[in-house]
Design a protein around this motif. Structure first.
Motif, short mmCIF file in Angstrom:
data_model
loop_
_atom_site.label_atom_id
_atom_site.label_comp_id
_atom_site.label_asym_id
_atom_site.label_seq_id
_atom_site.Cartn_x
_atom_site.Cartn_y
_atom_site.Cartn_z
N GLU A 1 13.34 4.13 2.50
CA GLU A 1 13.68 3.70 1.15
C GLU A 1 12.49 3.02 0.48
O GLU A 1 12.23 3.23 -0.72
N ARG A 2 11.74 2.23 1.25
CA ARG A 2 10.56 1.55 0.68
C ARG A 2 9.52 2.58 0.24
O ARG A 2 8.88 2.44 -0.80
N LEU A 3 9.33 3.64 1.04
CA LEU A 3 8.37 4.68 0.70
C LEU A 3 8.79 5.42 -0.58
O LEU A 3 7.95 5.75 -1.42
N ARG A 4 10.09 5.66 -0.69
CA ARG A 4 10.57 6.33 -1.90
C ARG A 4 10.31 5.47 -3.13
O ARG A 4 9.96 5.97 -4.20
N GLN A 5 10.49 4.13 -2.98
CA GLN A 5 10.22 3.24 -4.09
C GLN A 5 8.75 3.27 -4.48
O GLN A 5 8.39 3.00 -5.63
#
Length: 239
Positions: free
Chosen positions: A226-230
């Motif tokens: 999720e952090r990478l997508r952000q």
């Protein structure tokens, strides 16, 4: 005037279910009786037609309630399991117990034991085993040609009916079931069950810990993705 004839009513024969004698005279005798009884029951637990009993009055002859004996342990093959107040042989397809055990106590006189041997010989027992734990003396008899005869080499004897093995030395008597497992007391079996339950519980806890660790790893991976997508990065492109 002729008196009317009296009607004679025959009372039914009573077969007492108790002989007034204790099952055992001491703890050692009781322990041997229960160990032999329950280990034979465990061995034949899946056979519905093997009846095992302790201190149960056996009446071999209908109409003769004084002819009776209460073996410390008796085994009747071909008879269904179930509760009985006594063993009335004529109600059991006339099958006599094939195997009997007696555990001698200090109160047993030799004359009494001789009478038991004669009884078992007369009424069809195939195997008779007598153990005196105080004197550490083991004797056995096997039916041959219609009568009970003493077993000569009982130190390493295997029961033809039960397939249990007797291992007698100068210091101890060991009995093994047909599968080679030694006879165990109830306390020993319970202790083993407790150890098994503890091992299963430990395994369950280990599996639960492993499941929780895997779940934590999955959640950590989800947070990282999720952090990478952000950050505008597709995690799948990094694989």
């Amino acid at each position: 005037m002729v008196a009317p004839s009296e009607t004679h009513i025959h009372s039914p024969v009573v077969y007492p279910e108790r002989d007034g004698q204790p099952m055992a005279d001491n703890t050692q005798q009781f322990r041997w009786i229960t160990v032999i009884h329950f280990n034979i029951e465990w061995q034949f637990a899946n056979d519905p037609n093997v009846f095992v009993a302790s201190d149960l009055l056996w009446y071999p002859v209908e109409g003769q309630p004084k002819i009776r004996q209460a073996p410390d342990v008796m085994v009747a093959f071909g008879r269904p399991k179930g509760d009985r107040g006594s063993y009335l042989q004529w109600q059991e397809e006339n099958i006599a117990p094939q195997v009997v055990f007696e555990i001698r106590s200090p109160g047993n006189r030799q004359k009494e034991m001789d009478k038991k041997l004669l009884f078992y010989d007369r009424y069809g027992v195939e195997e008779y085993y007598l153990y005196d734990p105080d004197r550490h003396d083991l004797s056995g008899w096997l039916r041959r040609e219609g009568r009970l005869e003493a077993i000569d080499n009982i130190e390493t004897w295997v029961s033809p009916r039960l397939q249990i093995r007797f291992e007698w030395t100068e210091t101890e008597l060991k009995l093994d079931r047909a599968n080679g497992e030694p006879f165990s007391s109830y306390a020993e079996v319970q202790a083993q069950l407790d150890r098994t339950r503890q091992a299963l519980e430990s395994e369950r806890q280990r599996a639960e810990s492993e499941r929780q660790r895997a779940e934590s790893e999955r959640q950590r991976a989800d947070r990282l993705a999720e952090r990478l997508r952000q950050m505008g990065i597709d995690p799948e492109e990094l694989e």
